[in-house]
Each structure stands twice: as C-alpha cells, then as structure tokens.
Write a protein that holds these residues in place. Structure first.
Motif, PDB file in Angstrom:
ATOM      1  N   HIS A 381       0.823  -1.211   0.000  1.00  0.00           N
ATOM      2  CA  HIS A 381       0.000   0.000   0.000  1.00  0.00           C
ATOM      3  C   HIS A 381       0.854   1.256   0.000  1.00  0.00           C
ATOM      4  O   HIS A 381       0.396   2.331  -0.391  1.00  0.00           O
ATOM      5  CB  HIS A 381      -0.946   0.018   1.211  1.00  0.00           C
ATOM      6  CG  HIS A 381      -0.289   0.442   2.495  1.00  0.00           C
ATOM      7  ND1 HIS A 381       0.404  -0.436   3.303  1.00  0.00           N
ATOM      8  CD2 HIS A 381      -0.212   1.653   3.123  1.00  0.00           C
ATOM      9  CE1 HIS A 381       0.875   0.215   4.369  1.00  0.00           C
ATOM     10  NE2 HIS A 381       0.508   1.467   4.280  1.00  0.00           N
ATOM     11  N   HIS A 432      -4.871  -2.294   5.521  1.00  0.00           N
ATOM     12  CA  HIS A 432      -4.314  -1.368   4.540  1.00  0.00           C
ATOM     13  C   HIS A 432      -4.946  -1.441   3.160  1.00  0.00           C
ATOM     14  O   HIS A 432      -4.574  -0.655   2.285  1.00  0.00           O
ATOM     15  CB  HIS A 432      -2.810  -1.566   4.450  1.00  0.00           C
ATOM     16  CG  HIS A 432      -2.092  -1.235   5.727  1.00  0.00           C
ATOM     17  ND1 HIS A 432      -2.269  -0.035   6.381  1.00  0.00           N
ATOM     18  CD2 HIS A 432      -1.219  -1.947   6.475  1.00  0.00           C
ATOM     19  CE1 HIS A 432      -1.520  -0.023   7.473  1.00  0.00           C
ATOM     20  NE2 HIS A 432      -0.875  -1.173   7.553  1.00  0.00           N
ATOM     21  N   SER A 435      -6.167   1.900   2.469  1.00  0.00           N
ATOM     22  CA  SER A 435      -5.203   2.860   1.919  1.00  0.00           C
ATOM     23  C   SER A 435      -5.193   2.787   0.399  1.00  0.00           C
ATOM     24  O   SER A 435      -5.183   3.816  -0.290  1.00  0.00           O
ATOM     25  CB  SER A 435      -3.808   2.569   2.477  1.00  0.00           C
ATOM     26  OG  SER A 435      -2.825   3.332   1.814  1.00  0.00           O
ATOM     27  N   ASP A 498      -4.793   4.416   8.623  1.00  0.00           N
ATOM     28  CA  ASP A 498      -5.868   3.892   7.778  1.00  0.00           C
ATOM     29  C   ASP A 498      -7.163   4.679   7.974  1.00  0.00           C
ATOM     30  O   ASP A 498      -7.914   4.912   7.012  1.00  0.00           O
ATOM     31  CB  ASP A 498      -6.104   2.413   8.097  1.00  0.00           C
ATOM     32  CG  ASP A 498      -4.996   1.512   7.570  1.00  0.00           C
ATOM     33  OD1 ASP A 498      -4.329   1.893   6.593  1.00  0.00           O
ATOM     34  OD2 ASP A 498      -4.787   0.428   8.147  1.00  0.00           O
ATOM     35  N   CYS A 501      -7.089   7.685   5.979  1.00  0.00           N
ATOM     36  CA  CYS A 501      -7.387   7.358   4.582  1.00  0.00           C
ATOM     37  C   CYS A 501      -8.894   7.325   4.344  1.00  0.00           C
ATOM     38  O   CYS A 501      -9.390   7.846   3.336  1.00  0.00           O
ATOM     39  CB  CYS A 501      -6.768   6.006   4.216  1.00  0.00           C
ATOM     40  SG  CYS A 501      -4.965   6.014   4.099  1.00  0.00           S
TER      41      CYS A 501
END
Length: 760
Positions: A381, A432, A435, A498, A501
């Motif tokens: 990621h 992730h 992400s 995260d 994100c």
C-alpha cells in the motif's frame, strides 16, 4: 557478475530498435542472493504462473523445532546454492514468508531416482549440479544446463501456462519427473490430497490440495508433452497405508491411469536422440482440470517455444516502456529490474473465461474485470499501488474490484489483509486495503462514484470489525492496551493512518459525517505518544505507560518489524503534528538524524532469527517497510536538503545490479516501487493524499507515458553522483515553491525540472 549480465544482453532478441529494447536492463538475478527473496525464473507481467528453479527443499521443522533456514528459501532459490532440485510453477516474489512451489518438474537421464537427495550429496537423488556460467535469466526466459544429466533446460510462460523445453542427450533412459511432494514452506502434512489422471500418452491432468500458510488451497493443472512417453509410473510416500480397499487389486506403480494420495511423485519415460528437444506445457487453474486445459489450449495452442518467448518478452517490453529514462548503466539496470519486480505482483487469479475460486470456496466469474490475488498489502500500500495509480491505473482499478469481491465473499465482511489463492492469511497489522482504495479515490481512479461509495462502505465495515486484532479496544479507548496485543503500538499507529485514509475518501465523496468521525480517529496516534520520553510507547489498559520499555528493543515492546525509535516516526498522514509532538524542528531533525547515524547494539540482531544486518543504515531499516517514508520527512522541516541527501544515499547503499543487490525482501514489489519513485524524484509519503513529496532524482531524464495518452517528463540539470542537492525546481517552466507535486500535475502531462548542485 558483469560478464554474466553481458552474456544475457547478447542473447536478447532484437526488438523494434535498440533504443526500444529495455529488456537488456532487466536482470532477474538481482535480489536472489541473501535476503532479497526473489526468484530468477520465467513469468509474464502479473502472471498466474511463476516458473522458476528451486535450489533446495528445506523442512519446516527439525527435531520438532522451527528450522530458521526456511526463511532463506521463501522464493525457492538461493544464488549461493550449487544444485537445482527442479522447476516449480508457483512462487512468491520477495516475501518474508514461504509457501507455494507447486508441481515441480525435473528432467533426468540414467537410473531413475524419485527423491531429491540432499545438497551435500547431490547424486543421492534427482537433483543436479549447475553453474551460473551456463545460467541465463531474462524477463520471461530462464535457461540452465543441468550438469549431472547434460540436459539444457529452458523456460518461458504465458499468463497461465508454463512452457518447458529440455534438450536431452541420446538416452534410452530419459525421464521427466512430476513431484507433487515438493513445496516451499515444506512440512510433512502440508499436502491434504493430490490427484493425477493420465488421459493419454501426451496429456496428464490433476490437482493438488494443500494446507500451508494458506489453509485451504487447491490448484488444478493440465500437462501435455510434445512427444509421447512410452511408460510412466508413480511412487507414494504416505505414512499411512498407500492403497485401500478394492484399489489394492491393481498394480498402481506402473502405467496405471489414475493416481491419488497425499504424497506422490510420478515419472514419464522417453527415448531420446542427441540434441532432441522434449517440450511440455503446464497450465494452472484455480477452478478445475477442465479450466486448466482450456487455459493451455487458449494461450499456447502450438509448440513454437521461441514464438511464445518472443511474445512474452514483447509484453514485458511494453510494460517497461511506460517509463523511459536516461541514466548511467548501473542506474538503468537497477531501475528496469525494479520495474520488472514491481510488475510481477499482484497476480492474475482466474481462468481465461473469468472463472476463479472465491474466498467462500465457491466458484465465481469475474464480470467485466480481471481478478487478482497475492495482496501483500501491509507492504504494497505504501508505494506499489500508488505507482500503479500512475502507470497502471486500469489494472489497479481491477485490483480494487478484486478486493471488493474478496470482501463480499468474506465471512468476516472484511477487505483483504494478506490474501492469495482464495485464502486470507491475516498476516501483519492494520487494514491497509483501505489505503489502496482511498488512494485511488483521492486520485480519481475508480470506475464511478457509485463504485467508489461501495468501496468506502467496505472500508468502514472493515474498520469497525471489533473482533479483529484489538480493534474493539482501539475504538473504545483510542489505542490498543499493551496487555491485549503484542504489537499494540504498531497496530494503533497503523489504524490511525488507515482511518485518515477513510476520512480523505469520505471527503472526496462528500460524505462529511464519515469524514468527521474518521478525522478524529486519525489522531489516535497521539494516545501512544509519551511526552516524558519523546517516543511512542506501549500503554496499559488503565491508561498508564508500560514501565519496562526499551526504545531499541523489537520483541515484546508493542511493535512489528521495528522498534520505538522507528515507529515514533510513523505518522505519515500528519508530519506537521508529529514535529510539534517532538517540540519543533530542531528536536525532530535531531531524532531523524540519529536514526541514520546511530549504531545498533548486537542485541538488536540477536533477538530474532529473521533480522539480519541487511537493509539497515544506522537504525534506519530500509528492509522493513515502516521506514520507507522516513527520509522524506525532512521536507516538512527547515532542512529539506537532508531528504535529498538521504534518499540518494539509500539508493546507492540498498540497491545494486548484483545478485545481492536488494537490501532486504522485495516484498511483492514494494522495495522496487520505492526505488522507482525515488529515482524519479518524488514519493507518496501518505497514500490517500494526492501529493508526492519531492526528493532528489537519480535519473538524467525520464518520460512517463501515461494511459491517458499524455507524457510527464522529468529532467535534471547538472546531474551527478555528487550533485545530490536541489537548487530549484520548475514545473512547466514556472518555479515550484513547495516541496511536493500533485497527482493531477503528473496526469495532466508536462515537464518537471530539477536544477542540481553539490551544495545545499
């Protein structure tokens, strides 16, 4: 080694022009020595087949204890080994964990041997000695002479089919062995079941079920020979009785058309003339033997090995040509080999008709997209998927579709963490996939607003799965108590990133209620910051910080693949606030400086068998991904020139056109993606943002040929090994007064010029 690479270059086919032939700079041997954990064999871009030599078979346990040598063979090949066991069809590229190694094929002559033997006594089994002097590794082509048998082995692939070409000596005892016992991450009970059906004297089908790192994994195959075998047989190695019930009425060892058991090796016998080429095509399917046969007949209908090789190498050259650089020879070799490694994973996971086995162990069809697997998201990621958003946006969008299919098939209703072959391995921390999804949303790389909102809903559901890795405590307290989780600090920091994100994706889609919730959660990193010591620190459930604490210790201190010194810099989404925690620029820069200049104590390396001095500069661990953004953090201070100095130093120290030229596991392309971005002069410090931090490019010139038809060009004025500092930057002829460029500025095309200097 330079001589070896020169031989590879001379052997390459002539493409459109010498300038267009970028394959000459790709050396798959880079990273095969020590801890790079890449394989040198043949594979297509993002191919489902990775056909490569394995140089040893290592038991997972010795005397009931974990065998640390297993870690060396994550990719099945170690450059320093002297023997080859055979050529198997599935491999991970650059991972720190072992699995795969399915369907090992080995040609031999003379007395039939159906065990691999041991490296110290190679003639005790079917393995063979080999020399690097007769070994060639190129993009989608591998060649080696098996010295003990005087057999020349050549390999190439399509997406789903491995193509073998073996040039035999004259022999009445020529054999091709199919080993269904062999595997990477090899232990006695890994095989659940194997099945083989000999359809006729040139066609064999079957499957293998394993329970290794992936708990429930079935791979189907179809194998066909260019020449009929005149006899065949099998040997079973099950601990239990080999034959049961009525099957005991048959002699199953010799020319029996159907074989089943947990541990089997088969052989197929030929009579060969001097220099005769026996070819075999070996197709894989995640669904069925019929699917494997369809893949085989669709992708390689004929027997022209050279034509398949040319097509495979042309496909690689097309991918490599998306970035065209001017640089010195070493930098070109590092750069294009990095592009090669970056475009191996994730891997296609479906038959030519779109069929694949889902996480729910049911068969599905990919409707309107290519389904992918091999998602090492804790690693990739950071830079690999952001690289795809520039160079492979359509492919990256399909990877996100694959993640959403995984989510829909998941009993836990979670996006993938570390997924491959219809399995979730739950490896490493964080969630992730969010992400990757947020980065695509932020950069406008999703098929539609509806799709983006569905993807965001999956991110939210994943982030609220309270039973996952301390997530319930994190939601309630804003951190994970140390007594509940051995990597409590790492997970808290990664969840906070995260969550940021998710907030950015929500903002982009106008869902401001979600943005508000997750922006607050994104500040949870502050809850494990101990201002009394100036480090991130494990915190107990009662709110106090844990007393027994060592900033350099890795094990048992709340961190994964790092220590407090490293992870105290892991707030990629809010560097300004992190600098404030340190008390401002001066103290923050001092901490950053110390990371690169300090000397780690020996106990740091003695704590775990997996840690070596590979990939380490001071306490900066380039071989472990949580540090990959760190050198760019100087851009948020009053000394951005130190980013320029550090990244050029890392490029030289951690990458080189040699078998040991990777300073740590490539981790499914993440190490290589870091190199590509950094050599071009910018890096995605916080995927989910549309910004890339500026560094110091190593190329003289680069052109990014984008899928939208535009070209983004990077140029340097006064480039050189000593001229690592950036005096000024212009974008489309105008001075750039900030230390970043945006995704839109790249995708719109244009010219970025760095004016270099030997002084900061």
């Amino acid at each position: 080694m330079r001589q070896f690479f020169s031989v590879c270059i001379l052997a390459l086919p002539v493409l459109a022009t010498a300038q267009d032939n970028l394959l000459q700079y790709v050396h798959p041997m880079i990273g095969t020595q020590r801890m790079g954990h890449v394989y040198p064999g043949a594979t297509s871009p993002f191919g489902a087949v990775q056909l490569s030599p394995d140089t040893d078979t290592i038991p997972y346990e010795v005397n009931g204890k974990y065998n640390p040598d297993v870690y060396k063979y994550c990719a099945g090949y170690q450059y320093d080994d002297k023997t080859i066991v055979g050529f198997s069809h599935t491999h991970f590229s650059g991972t720190g964990h072992s699995d795969l190694g399915d369907f090992l094929v080995m040609p031999t002559v003379g007395e039939l041997k159906l065990n691999p033997g041991v490296a110290s006594q190679p003639r005790s089994g079917f393995r063979s000695a080999f020399s690097h002097a007769t070994e060639t590794a190129e993009a989608d082509y591998y060649k080696v002479r098996l010295d003990d048998y005087n057999i020349l082995a050549e390999l190439t692939t399509t997406t789903r089919v491995g193509f073998h070409q073996y040039t035999f000596p004259a022999s009445d005892q020529a054999h091709i062995i199919l080993d269904l016992v062999h595997g990477i991450y090899n232990y006695e009970d890994k095989n659940v079941w194997t099945y083989v059906r000999v359809v006729n004297d040139t066609l064999v089908t079957g499957y293998r079920q394993t329970s290794g790192w992936a708990r429930t994994r079935t791979v189907y195959f179809a194998m066909t020979f260019s020449k009929p075998f005149y006899q065949y047989g099998a040997r079973k190695y099950d601990r239990r009785q080999a034959y049961h019930g009525f099957w005991g009425h048959f002699d199953q060892n010799h020319n029996f058309p159907e074989q089943a058991g947990r541990q089997m090796r088969l052989y197929f016998d030929f009579r060969t003339q001097e220099g005769e080429k026996v070819k075999l095509k070996f197709a894989l399917s995640p669904v069925s033997m019929e699917g494997a046969l369809l893949n085989l007949r669709t992708e390689i209908p004929g027997w022209d090995f050279e034509a398949v090789k040319r097509e495979g190498q042309a496909a690689w050259n097309k991918e490599l040509s998306k970035v065209q650089i001017d640089a010195d020879q070493d930098d070109k070799e590092n750069f294009y080999t990095s592009m090669y490694h970056a475009f191996i994973n994730p891997t296609v996971y479906m038959d030519v008709d779109g069929s694949y086995r889902g996480l729910d162990q049911q068969d599905h069809k990919a409707d309107g997209f290519v389904n992918y697997t091999t998602f090492s998201l804790w690693d990739t990621h950071r830079a690999l998927h952001p690289l795809f958003n520039i160079l492979e946006p359509a492919r990256n969008a399909d990877m996100i579709r694959s993640m959403l299919a995984h989510y829909q098939q998941s009993a836990e209703h979670m996006l993938p963490v570390w997924a491959h072959y219809a399995n979730e391995n739950w490896c490493m921390s964080g969630y992730h996939a969010v992400s990757v999804i947020a980065d695509a949303i932020a950069k406008g790389n999703t098929p539609s607003n509806d799709f983006a909102n569905q993807a965001l809903d999956a991110c939210i559901a994943t982030s609220t799965r309270r039973s996952f890795e301390g997530l319930g405590a994190y939601i309630d307290k804003g951190y994970i108590p140390s007594e509940q989780d051995g990597v409590s600090v790492s997970s808290t920091l990664e969840y906070a990133y995260d969550d940021w994100c998710i907030a950015q994706a929500a903002k982009k889609l106008g869902r401001m209620d979600v943005y508000a919730v997750y922006s607050k959660r994104a500040e949870n990193y502050k809850n494990v910051w101990d201002p009394s010591v100036g480090y991130m620190r494990p915190r107990l459930g009662d709110g106090s910080f844990r007393k027994d604490f060592d900033v350099l210790t890795t094990n048992g201190q709340g961190f994964i693949e790092g220590n407090a010194w490293n992870y105290s810099l892991y707030v990629p989404h809010d560097p300004k606030a992190l600098i404030s925690l340190y008390g401002g620029n001066k103290r923050f820069v001092q901490h950053l400086d110390s990371l690169f200049t300090m000397e780690l104590p020996d106990k740091f390396f003695a704590e775990t068998e997996d840690i070596t001095r590979d990939g380490i500069i001071g306490n900066y661990v380039h071989g472990n991904e949580p540090s990959h953004h760190v050198a760019y953090l100087y851009d948020w201070t009053d000394q951005p020139w130190k980013t320029q100095e550090r990244v050029r130093m890392i490029l030289k120290k951690q990458y080189g056109p040699r078998p040991d030229g990777l300073g740590g596991n490539d981790d499914c392309g993440q190490m290589s993606a870091w190199y590509i971005f950094t050599a071009l002069g910018f890096y995605p410090v916080a995927p989910g943002s549309d910004q890339y931090a500026l560094g110091s490019p190593a190329v003289t010139r680069a052109s990014l040929l984008l899928e939208n038809g535009k070209t983004f060009t990077i140029e340097t004025d006064n480039q050189g090994d000593k001229n690592v500092y950036v005096r000024k930057v212009t974008l489309n002829g105008q001075p750039l007064t900030r230390h970043y460029i945006t995704h839109a500025e790249i995708m719109n095309g244009g010219k970025l010029v760095f004016y270099m200097s030997a002084k900061h």
